[in-house]
Design a protein around this motif. Sequence first.
Motif, short mmCIF file in Angstrom:
data_model
loop_
_atom_site.label_atom_id
_atom_site.label_comp_id
_atom_site.label_asym_id
_atom_site.label_seq_id
_atom_site.Cartn_x
_atom_site.Cartn_y
_atom_site.Cartn_z
N THR A 483 0.83 -1.21 0.00
CA THR A 483 0.00 0.00 0.00
C THR A 483 0.86 1.26 0.00
N TRP A 484 1.75 1.37 0.98
CA TRP A 484 2.54 2.60 1.08
C TRP A 484 3.59 2.68 0.00
N GLN A 485 4.03 1.55 -0.52
CA GLN A 485 4.92 1.60 -1.67
C GLN A 485 4.20 2.21 -2.87
N SER A 486 2.94 1.83 -3.06
CA SER A 486 2.14 2.41 -4.15
C SER A 486 1.88 3.89 -3.90
N VAL A 487 1.61 4.24 -2.63
CA VAL A 487 1.38 5.65 -2.30
C VAL A 487 2.64 6.47 -2.57
N ARG A 488 3.78 5.94 -2.14
CA ARG A 488 5.03 6.67 -2.39
C ARG A 488 5.30 6.84 -3.88
N HIS A 489 5.05 5.80 -4.62
CA HIS A 489 5.26 5.88 -6.07
C HIS A 489 4.34 6.92 -6.69
N LEU A 490 3.08 6.85 -6.32
CA LEU A 490 2.11 7.82 -6.84
C LEU A 490 2.49 9.24 -6.42
N HIS A 491 2.87 9.39 -5.16
CA HIS A 491 3.23 10.72 -4.64
C HIS A 491 4.46 11.27 -5.36
N ARG A 492 5.43 10.43 -5.57
CA ARG A 492 6.65 10.89 -6.23
C ARG A 492 6.38 11.29 -7.67
N ILE A 493 5.66 10.47 -8.39
CA ILE A 493 5.41 10.77 -9.81
C ILE A 493 4.58 12.05 -9.96
N GLU A 494 3.48 12.13 -9.23
CA GLU A 494 2.60 13.30 -9.36
C GLU A 494 3.28 14.56 -8.86
N THR A 495 4.05 14.45 -7.79
CA THR A 495 4.73 15.64 -7.25
C THR A 495 5.77 16.14 -8.23
N GLU A 496 6.58 15.24 -8.77
CA GLU A 496 7.63 15.67 -9.69
C GLU A 496 7.03 16.25 -10.96
N ARG A 497 5.96 15.63 -11.46
CA ARG A 497 5.31 16.16 -12.65
C ARG A 497 4.74 17.56 -12.40
N THR A 498 4.09 17.72 -11.26
CA THR A 498 3.51 19.03 -10.92
C THR A 498 4.58 20.07 -10.66
N VAL A 499 5.62 19.69 -9.93
CA VAL A 499 6.70 20.63 -9.62
C VAL A 499 7.41 21.06 -10.89
N SER A 500 7.61 20.15 -11.82
CA SER A 500 8.26 20.50 -13.08
C SER A 500 7.44 21.53 -13.86
N SER A 501 6.15 21.27 -13.95
CA SER A 501 5.28 22.23 -14.64
C SER A 501 5.22 23.55 -13.89
N PHE A 502 5.17 23.48 -12.58
CA PHE A 502 5.13 24.70 -11.75
C PHE A 502 6.42 25.51 -11.91
N SER A 503 7.53 24.83 -11.97
CA SER A 503 8.81 25.51 -12.15
C SER A 503 8.88 26.22 -13.50
N ASP A 504 8.34 25.57 -14.53
CA ASP A 504 8.30 26.22 -15.85
C ASP A 504 7.44 27.48 -15.81
N GLU A 505 6.33 27.41 -15.09
CA GLU A 505 5.46 28.59 -14.97
C GLU A 505 6.18 29.71 -14.21
N LEU A 506 6.92 29.34 -13.18
CA LEU A 506 7.62 30.36 -12.38
C LEU A 506 8.72 31.05 -13.16
N SER A 507 9.27 30.40 -14.17
CA SER A 507 10.35 31.02 -14.93
C SER A 507 9.91 32.31 -15.59
N GLY A 508 8.61 32.43 -15.90
CA GLY A 508 8.11 33.66 -16.50
C GLY A 508 8.07 34.82 -15.54
N PHE A 509 8.13 34.55 -14.24
CA PHE A 509 8.10 35.61 -13.24
C PHE A 509 9.51 36.12 -12.89
N GLU A 510 10.53 35.41 -13.33
CA GLU A 510 11.92 35.81 -13.10
C GLU A 510 12.18 36.09 -11.62
#
Length: 837
Positions: A483-510
């Motif tokens: 269970t928690w292995q699946s949660v960790r995997h899901l958390h890691r994938i979704e967090t990294e995907r969201t953070v990557s997109s969020f970081s790209d958005e922040l680049s426009g704010f300099e």
Amino acid sequence: MNGDGCGSTQLIDGDGEFNVKGLEQFIKEVRLADCGLSYAVVSIMGPQSSGKSTLLNHLFKTNFREMNAFRGRSQTTKGIWIAKGIGIEPCTIVMDLEGTDGRERGEDDTTFEKQSALFALAVSDIVLINMWCHDIGREQAANKPLLKTVFQVMMRLFSPRKTTLLFVIRDKTKTPMEYLESVLREDIQKIWDSVSKPQAHKDTPLSEFFNVEVTALPSFEEKEDQFNEQVLQLRQRFFNSIAPGGLAGDRRGVIPASGFSFSAQQIWKVIRENKDLDLPAHKVMVATVRCEEIANEKLSRLTSDENWLELNAAVQAGPVPGFGKKLSSILDFYLSEYDSEAVYFEEGVRTAKRQQLETKAVNYVHSAFQTLLGHFRSRALEKFKNDLDRSVKAEKKGFTPSVRSCTEAAMLEFDTNLKDAIVKHANWDTKRVRDKLRRDIEAYAGEVRSVRLAELKRSYEERLKEALSEPVESILEAGSDNTWQSVRHLHRIETERTVSSFSDELSGFELDDTTRDAMISSLREVSRDIVHKKAREEASKALIHMKERFSAVFSHDKDSMPRVWTGRENIRAITKEARTAALKLLSVLAAVRLEDKADKIERILRSSLLDVGSSSMTRHIEGSTAPLASSTWDEVSPKDTLITPVQCKAYWRQFNTETEYAVAQAITAQEAHKRNNSKLPPLWAIIVMFALGFNEIMAIITFILRSPFYLFGIFVVFFLSYAVALQYNIAGYFHHGLLSGILTLSARFLPMVLNILRGVANQGQQQYQNNQQYPQPNLPPIGTAQSYRQRNESQRYTAASSVVLEPASSTSSVSSNSAIDDASPSSRDRTGEEPTS
């Protein structure tokens, strides 16, 4: 002689009072203020009754009062009179002074004579000294004492003021004019040499102060025609008198015509107060006062100017195109008017007062300029806001590049409008307004940036919540080993995907690295908080999930089909399996395990709660649950703890209590099923009965085989009995036991038979009535759909009749039991399980 239009006015009366109002009125009548420096002042002094007024009237066509010779010689002119010369260019102001040596004032009263003579010399460009021809060469004649006093006073002047002294010799005799002029000039020079002079003018010649001219006229009474002719010749000398070569061509320190009134007043005031008269300082004073008056008058006119008022009103309402040119034109108009009126005053004073006027005018209109700048600032700020909002909505480029481009456009518009509003006379500092506009732009951009960042962060948080909440909830509800292995995997994938997109958005704010890292770190924390929050929500429902998991495992087989407790199931093993699944779920929900670290929670729970014995023995094993007597888990931080060991123990106790009933029900259902399936006697009894009744059985079989009619009858009775049993569910009455079934069947046997007979009779009667009313020669054959419908209608009618005709005695305890019995088979049909006792 015509004196019309000369405006003869008494300037100073006999008591020395200056007629200010009269002078002002005179200046208005003759329009002296419009002359600038193009005017001349001529005065006359001389003995009383020497024909001064007569000479002036003939020379300048004035209308001064003349002496009446028939009344004797007496004082005619009192004080000082002023008039304008008629027909002479430039404008010539003529002053007629009171005569000297008059008996009316007395021998010792010469103060006024000296004051008036000094006044005439101070304000006049040309001074006529009227004298008798026979007085030339006399010591006390020809105003010599008066001239001596005047010359002494003149020595105290700061600088020489060139005045023309024109000696008019009256009643000329046969003495040659050259001799008379020579004697007169010699006498004047002697007077000048005898005068005590200050050190500054000790060696100053007479010519620095005075131009001396001499002329002679015949007797007016004896040679009037000759007098008039020579006066006309003298009059010609006063035309263009201020031009180079004229009588006053080299005059200095001229007061502009508009300042003549004030100058004359101040000179007379100084003379009356016996103060030294400094003509250059007086000139500066007059220029100061007059230029200030002119400047104030122009400023006053500016404040009430219609064009200015309209421009100011327009500025209050909004931006005005061409404001700078319009306002500059208005200011130019009044400054040029000032220049034209003050052009003849002392240059330094004139320039200083002009600067003061310009400064005051500029300061006066500055408020309108500031209002206009406020409009420009508001418009530029509004443009920035609109452009930024459109740019942000379009999302063509990053936020900070959009802010830069929109800022440049807004500042360019402000600067363009500012150039159109600049007034050339002013050097207004617009830096403060421009800086304020930039600060406002930066403040608004900061607010929008904060809002946009907050919205962006909120949207990504919602995205994380949407991506994690339901999947985490589903995974936790499963409660498996990974269970928690699946949660960790899901958390890691979704967090990294969201953070990557969020970081790209922040680049426009300099953003700077610190702020950017902080926001990304905050988003990661939000991701962890979402998992924590969802885990806490599920942990708060741990008992419910445990019971659901227990019910799912206990009540369903491996194919997820509902269990039927037929007696072959191992309820103990099934119960342990279900509780093991519930315990695993409890261990999963006990703590958050986002870090891949091993823990002993499941092992502790299993050893403390499950392996010590069944749930019924839990109250006897308190000593074995000591590891759960704690509020923390080993190797698990408090912030990751969802259910403490003590709470797990309490949950397990409550879980066992609430699931014991289901286990007991299953055991009861299994035992009841076993009893219900034991309808036949034991096999040994069947063998005994068959052995003991073998002869009887064979006899019956022989009898039946011997007569086929009995065999057919038995067959019909069997099928009828079977049909009745199915129709009335006879077998259901025996589910609760043989005795209960017999009692119930015996109570319902007679009503059942009556209902059957009644139904058959009613069906026959109904069929007879139908045949009577609607004959039908061709009946449908048996087995068709129509025959089935008729039979069904007959059966429904029979059933309804049986309900109506059922005796009331059936509502006793027997009917109650039958209702229970009727319910039991239907219940068994729905669930597939045997009803419990």
